[in-house]
Design a protein around this motif. Structure first.
Motif, PDB file in Angstrom:
ATOM      1  N   TYR A  41       0.850  -1.192   0.000  1.00 32.84           N
ATOM      2  CA  TYR A  41       0.000   0.000   0.000  1.00 32.84           C
ATOM      3  C   TYR A  41       0.885   1.241   0.000  1.00 32.84           C
ATOM      4  N   ALA A  44       0.729   4.883   4.947  1.00 33.01           N
ATOM      5  CA  ALA A  44      -0.044   4.713   6.178  1.00 33.01           C
ATOM      6  C   ALA A  44      -0.825   5.989   6.492  1.00 33.01           C
ATOM      7  N   CYS A  49      -5.676   3.703   2.274  1.00 29.61           N
ATOM      8  CA  CYS A  49      -4.825   2.717   2.944  1.00 29.61           C
ATOM      9  C   CYS A  49      -5.380   2.347   4.311  1.00 29.61           C
ATOM     10  N   THR A  50      -6.010   3.298   4.976  1.00 29.73           N
ATOM     11  CA  THR A  50      -6.654   3.006   6.256  1.00 29.73           C
ATOM     12  C   THR A  50      -7.830   2.063   6.047  1.00 29.73           C
ATOM     13  N   ALA A  53      -6.383  -1.424   5.344  1.00 25.52           N
ATOM     14  CA  ALA A  53      -5.791  -2.028   6.540  1.00 25.52           C
ATOM     15  C   ALA A  53      -6.876  -2.470   7.524  1.00 25.52           C
ATOM     16  N   ARG A  57      -7.688  -6.075   8.956  1.00 21.15           N
ATOM     17  CA  ARG A  57      -7.788  -6.271  10.409  1.00 21.15           C
ATOM     18  C   ARG A  57      -9.106  -6.970  10.754  1.00 21.15           C
ATOM     19  N   GLY A  72       1.443  -6.238   5.925  1.00 24.68           N
ATOM     20  CA  GLY A  72       1.351  -5.045   5.092  1.00 24.68           C
ATOM     21  C   GLY A  72       2.736  -4.477   4.856  1.00 24.68           C
ATOM     22  N   ARG A  85      -0.520   1.606  13.358  1.00 28.04           N
ATOM     23  CA  ARG A  85      -0.981   0.414  14.078  1.00 28.04           C
ATOM     24  C   ARG A  85      -1.765   0.815  15.324  1.00 28.04           C
ATOM     25  N   ILE A  90      -4.346  -1.957  14.305  1.00 29.33           N
ATOM     26  CA  ILE A  90      -3.933  -2.950  13.316  1.00 29.33           C
ATOM     27  C   ILE A  90      -3.311  -4.129  14.069  1.00 29.33           C
ATOM     28  N   LEU A  94       3.249  -4.777  10.127  1.00 27.14           N
ATOM     29  CA  LEU A  94       3.465  -3.796   9.064  1.00 27.14           C
ATOM     30  C   LEU A  94       4.971  -3.672   8.902  1.00 27.14           C
TER      31      LEU A  94
END
Length: 158
Positions: A41, A44, A49-50, A53, A57, A72, A85, A90, A94
């Motif tokens: 991705y 962050a 991307c959120t 993620a 999750r 990730g 995170r 998350i 990562l």
């Protein structure tokens, strides 16, 4: 537009050893014997991307029950990944690829179209890697929204 070398099913997944959000290092060899979903991705804490993620999750339990680990990867520094995170709870590793060498090895960094312009950047991609380190699926230019649900269906998890 210059084509980035891309992986295909049956290719050996490029090895990596990268720093994580918590200061450890994660290598692909550490994950041998388990199936891995490695997703690339761009950045962050950006909206797309959120979303992606958080979808991973929220699907982690069913993915792990089916034998998959999720990782990730982005060019963000580990400190930014740690904030990501913590902010979004998350629950999978990562990893930071600041020099983009691993992203390039996976064909997930190169020229792409962004709002009608050709730019260099991370190509949102997902790789399903089997227990022996062989690529089962290499998916490029995936959408941030809805991708995890489609991946789960394609893997027969839903």
């Amino acid at each position: 537009m210059t084509e980035t070398a891309r992986l295909s099913a049956g290719d050996t997944a490029p090895e990596f050893s990268l720093p994580t959000d918590n200061g450890d290092r994660l290598t692909l060899k550490d994950l041998r014997g388990r199936k891995v979903v490695l997703y690339a991705y761009p950045a962050a804490m950006t909206p797309g991307c959120t979303t992606q993620a958080c979808d991973f999750r929220d699907s982690l339990g069913s993915l792990q029950a089916a034998g998959y680990e999720v990782v990730g990867i982005s060019p963000d520094v580990p400190a930014k990944l740690a904030k990501f995170r913590e902010r979004d709870a998350i629950t999978f590793p990562l990893v930071s690829d600041e020099d983009k060498s691993v992203l390039k090895a996976y064909g997930a960094y190169g020229e792409k179209n962004n709002y009608g312009k050709t730019v260099m950047g991370v190509i949102r991609s997902t790789f399903v890697i089997d227990e022996n380190g062989v690529v089962e699926r290499a998916l490029y230019n995936v959408k941030a929204t809805g991708h995890v649900a489609k991946l789960r269906r394609d893997l027969g998890i839903d």
